[in-house]
Design an enzyme around this catalytic site. Structure first.
Site, short mmCIF file in Angstrom:
data_model
loop_
_atom_site.label_atom_id
_atom_site.label_comp_id
_atom_site.label_asym_id
_atom_site.label_seq_id
_atom_site.Cartn_x
_atom_site.Cartn_y
_atom_site.Cartn_z
N ASP A 89 0.84 -1.19 0.00
CA ASP A 89 0.00 0.00 0.00
C ASP A 89 0.88 1.24 0.00
OD1 ASP A 89 -2.63 -1.21 0.17
OD2 ASP A 89 -2.06 -1.84 2.18
N LYS B 163 -25.99 -4.81 -18.32
CA LYS B 163 -26.40 -6.17 -18.66
C LYS B 163 -25.21 -6.93 -19.26
CE LYS B 163 -30.04 -8.81 -20.97
NZ LYS B 163 -29.13 -9.88 -21.38
N ASP C 232 -23.33 -10.22 -21.22
CA ASP C 232 -23.56 -11.04 -22.41
C ASP C 232 -22.75 -12.32 -22.26
OD1 ASP C 232 -24.45 -11.83 -24.86
OD2 ASP C 232 -23.11 -10.56 -26.02
N PHE D 190 -7.40 -2.53 -54.05
CA PHE D 190 -8.12 -1.28 -54.27
C PHE D 190 -8.62 -1.21 -55.72
CE2 PHE D 190 -6.66 0.62 -50.31
CZ PHE D 190 -7.74 1.44 -50.01
N ASP E 143 -2.45 8.90 -36.62
CA ASP E 143 -1.99 7.52 -36.73
C ASP E 143 -0.93 7.27 -35.67
OD1 ASP E 143 -1.30 5.01 -37.49
OD2 ASP E 143 -0.58 5.53 -39.49
N GLY F 249 -6.62 4.72 -34.83
CA GLY F 249 -6.59 6.16 -34.63
C GLY F 249 -7.93 6.85 -34.72
N ALA G 238 -11.93 -3.68 -43.46
CA ALA G 238 -11.58 -5.08 -43.71
C ALA G 238 -10.59 -5.55 -42.65
CB ALA G 238 -10.99 -5.22 -45.11
N ARG G 239 -11.02 -5.47 -41.41
CA ARG G 239 -10.18 -5.83 -40.28
C ARG G 239 -10.96 -6.73 -39.33
NH1 ARG G 239 -6.74 -0.33 -38.88
NH2 ARG G 239 -6.42 0.33 -41.03
#
Length: 869
Positions: free
Chosen positions: A80, A285, A287, A640, A704, A741, A810-811
């Site tokens: 402590d 709540k 889950d 792309f 970033d 980011g 797309a992660r």
């Protein structure tokens, strides 16, 4: 959802209201209102000074700068740290003790203020008292703060020097961002790199084990106090404690009794609006799986809501409960797995169980039915929870066993906040009532999204994988008859789809289990099964013909009986039809999984965009688009696309001329769904519209973070960008990126060209890097970004793009780039907190669009840009 204890400023709705939280065996709430609250009230309330030899609460007028570190062998050995400030000792429980190694982070749990007399206290705190165990003064001396210590304490960043007998040199205490259900502040204690630091060798807490006052060790003082002979006797003593170890006998309604083998759990009734009033308390709540922990001496059993023994399935939780060393108890709670944002996930729990992973399991205790010979079920909920909190108070924050905290009265604010943060909902409970088994009006649940259990009646094989299910046919019971409610075709991970194939394939049936013959469309391709298995489904409402709308699979419910599955919500309140555009959209292989970890399919993505069309379309319609296509899913090859492709439906997705080049654009939801059909997982618009393509109307600053940069620093960086722009008279907006980011977006009148826009953004970034070179950089090189935030201004050149507001990424986890209010930043935990699976609940509970003003806001930048150049 943040939780804040009584020592924090009330930044969120989850502040503790101590005047309504009655310590066990003490005065009523009204008695506290007649006197001024003291910072030592919490210290006083936790101790019975007729039993413990600790000093009574006494706030001093002296303003010194002493400190003490006490070695404390309570339920767990810790140290402590106490710093004198304003007549009290600000206190932290350092779980592993201070380290002299620079940068070594030691978790420090903020505890209640202590009186100055505690500077010299050492002795044996009796078993059953708060902090029961042996304590010695391990170090003492002076602490010298850098800057204003009150400001540092309030902001969570204390830097100071210690002049102790063992600890010397410069130190830092840094408060971490709380998770949604944290009940105690968590700080980190770090040693600075100076002449008193150590870079190798043993830890000082291992080599120095005696009191600086008496020379005694913990073991010697314990033996002298004749409380425990040694560490090996600890469990034996704890197991034979009398009923006075915790003050359950003082609680009205507590009666002597035998530990029940099992108690039918109390269940919450679904309501549309959370109740309010002083008789209600409200909890987040969970889950996960509802469990009843039965502690009987050294044996712990974990029982499901049906009384099934699942101890082996959650053995780490059972082992952690043993460490409480309670003679006997029956604790109601729920076992969950939480992500890094502190949000529990039933799907993640199932995945961890299947993978044999147990490090993320946490048991949240929210009720106490029996303790140490006393049946607590007739006591009020508030008293039961007060006693439960006392029993758990010495446990480390973030451990496997946690107390489920609550707020009183303000349920409406809490449900709105919970939903905005992406949580499942809240449970509201009558604080003055005894424990009642079964479902009733004493417990009410308010949900951010609609979820309940359904019965599997059949399945349709996958069109993209062998021996895997593509969708499930669902039903529920009404007056003993199974009713058809539609299908669910998204939410299955690949392993789960294969496991379901084997699982429910074993209970196939030649006939449909419904008493009424279904239509040809409803029967097409279905393989029927016996209605024995139960699944949990999240959905967006019901169609007028009684079918689920936009359903998503969450997991199997092995703890529930199929015959108990009935409709929970009211039919008339949620009925609606699906979007016409979605009904006519051409989706080949709708069960193709695009996000493998969440099982989100092409159909699931199309339904998501159909739900949020009013939110996303203003930010992508009528703009040149760059698209990230992942036709086989986010974990496969992605590329792309800036130009048209073979098979492109040009009625829905237009090829447009941008100078000498070609770009793509859409007009409406039908075009967006055409992008889904093409496997587009990210949408990146230009910062200009097609009507004024050479003059941008938005400038984006992309924050970033490099390696070693924390989320709090990213939030501060966004605030710094905002303040710098505000100093120029410019209003900006912020959104998460769906990654690490944040984006700060500046809307402008389309009056300057791309070069001027990029130059302006670069000037801002360079100025920030110059003013704070240790925090920011405007250099793209990764070596320059270590420990700093790259203020990326390169999104603002002609043809450069940034991910759209409300676009998926797309992660892992299907995150969504999400606009937020500036005031919400302090409660966010990451740039990918919002995902396809929780964003809809947030949007439904927003009072206003955080970016409602961005479209019409016209700020001229041409004059400012010229002056800057």
């Amino acid at each position: 959802m943040q939780k804040v204890n009584s020592t924090q400023k009330p930044k969120t709705v989850l502040k503790r209201r101590d005047s309504k939280r009655v310590p066990v065996g003490r005065a009523s709430p009204q008695s506290h209102k007649t006197r001024q609250k003291s910072p030592l009230d919490a210290y006083d309330a936790k101790r019975d000074f007729s039993v413990t030899s600790e000093p009574r609460a006494n706030r001093a007028k002296a303003k010194g700068n002493r400190f003490v570190v006490q070695k404390h062998d309570a339920r767990r050995l810790h140290f402590d740290l106490r710093l004198e400030l304003d007549g009290v000792l600000k206190s932290w429980a350092v779980t592993r003790g201070p380290s002299l190694v620079p940068g070594e982070k030691r978790l420090s749990i903020h505890t209640e203020d202590h009186p100055l007399e505690y500077l010299t206290f050492e002795g044996v705190i009796p078993a059953g008292q708060y902090g029961g165990g042996t304590m010695i003064v391990w170090d003492e001396g002076r602490w010298i703060p850098e800057g204003d210590p009150r400001e540092g304490y309030a902001t969570g960043r204390l830097t100071f020097a210690l002049e102790g007998k063992r600890l010397k040199g410069r130190w830092r205490l840094v408060r971490t961002r709380p998770k949604p259900r944290d009940t105690k502040e968590q700080w980190l204690l770090l040693k600075s790199d100076d002449e008193h630091a150590r870079h190798d060798g043993p830890e000082i807490v291992d080599t120095e084990t005696t009191s600086v006052l008496t020379g005694n060790t913990i073991e010697e003082l314990t033996q002298g106090g004749q409380v425990r002979a040694d560490h090996r006797a600890r469990a034996k003593v704890a197991a034979t404690r009398s009923t006075t170890t915790l003050p359950s006998a003082k609680i009205a309604g507590a009666k002597k009794g035998v530990l029940p083998p099992f108690v039918e759990p109390s269940l919450a009734k679904l309501v549309e609006n959370a109740p309010t009033g002083p008789d209600w308390l409200h909890e987040i709540k969970f889950d996960g799986y509802r469990l009843q922990a039965r502690v009987d001496g050294g044996k712990v059993r974990l029982l499901t809501r049906k009384g099934l023994d699942w101890t082996a399935k959650f053995q780490p939780v059972a082992d952690a409960l043993k460490e409480l060393r309670l003679p006997s108890a029956l604790i109601d709670g729920e076992v969950v797995v939480e992500d890094e944002s502190g949000v529990s996930s039933f799907s993640a729990l199932q995945q961890d169980l299947k993978a044999g992973r147990s490090d993320r399991l946490a048991f949240y205790a929210f009720d106490l039915l029996y303790l140490d010979g006393q049946d607590m079920r007739k006591a009020s909920l508030l008293d039961r929870k007060s006693l439960l909190q006392l029993a758990l108070d010495d446990l480390p924050a973030g451990g496997a066993i946690r107390f489920s905290d609550h707020i009183v009265d303000d349920g409406d604010s809490l449900i709105r906040h919970a939903c905005r943060m992406g949580l499942e909902g809240i449970v509201s409970k009558r604080s003055d009532l005894p424990y009642r088994s079964g479902r009733g009006d004493h417990w009410l649940k308010s949900k951010c999204t609609q979820r309940q259990e359904f019965v599997i009646a059949g399945y349709v094989p996958s069109t993209t994988s062998r021996k895997a299910i593509g969708s499930l046919v669902l039903g529920l019971y009404d007056n003993g008859k199974l009713l058809h409610v539609g299908r669910v075709g998204t939410g299955f991970t690949a392993p789960m789809a294969r496991a379901l194939w084997d699982d429910i394939g074993a209970i196939e049936s030649p006939a449909a289990p419904f008493p009424v013959r279904l239509s040809a469309d409803a029967r097409r391709g279905v393989r029927w099964v016996r209605p024995e298995r139960v699944v949990e489904i999240e959905y967006r409402g019901w169609t007028h013909d009684g079918l689920l709308r936009h359903a998503a699979f969450k997991g199997l419910r092995d703890d529930k009986d199929a015959r108990d599955v009935v409709r929970e919500d009211a039919p008339a309140e949620t009925s609606c039809e699906r979007s016409p555009a979605l009904g006519t959209a051409r989706l080949t292989h709708p069960d193709r999984v695009l996000w493998e970890d969440d099982g989100l399919t092409k159909l699931g993505l199309a339904e998501f965009y159909a739900e949020i069309e009013e939110w996303i379309l203003p930010h992508i319609v009528g703009r040149p688009l760059s698209l990230l296509r992942c036709p086989s899913g986010s974990q496969k090859e992605c590329f792309f696309q800036k130009h048209g492709w073979a098979g492109l439906d040009e009625d829905l997705v237009q090829r447009v001329r941008v100078g000498d080049d070609e770009a793509l654009a859409i007009r409406d939801l039908r075009g967006l769904l055409a992008l889904v059909q093409a496997g587009v997982l990210e949408i990146h618009p230009w910062g200009s519209t097609l009507t004024s393509v050479e003059k941008p109307d938005r400038i984006t600053f992309d924050l970033d973070p490099g390696d070693g940069v924390g989320w709090d620093d990213v939030v501060q960086g966004a605030q710094d960008v905002r303040e710098r722009l505000k100093a120029m008279g410019l209003e900006s907006f912020v959104k998460t990126t769906g990654g690490k980011g944040l984006h700060v977006v500046l809307p402008i009148k389309p009056s300057i060209d791309w070069n001027a826009a990029k130059s302006f953004a670069q000037t801002v970034a360079l100025a920030m890097a110059k003013d704070s070179p240790d925090r920011y950089t405007a250099t793209l090189a990764k070596t320059a970004r270590m420990g700093r935030i790259f203020i990326d201004y390169l999104h603002n050149g002609r043809g450069a793009t940034a991910v759209a507001a409300y676009s998926t990424r797309a992660r892992s986890g299907a995150p969504v780039s999400t606009p937020v209010e500036w005031s919400e930043l302090s409660s966010l935990r990451s740039g990918h907190q919002y995902r396809v699976l929780n964003l809809l609940g947030r949007l439904e509970h927003l009072r206003r669009d955080p970016w409602s003003d961005i479209i019409g806001l016209s700020q001229r930048l041409d004059g400012i840009a010229r002056r800057r150049r």
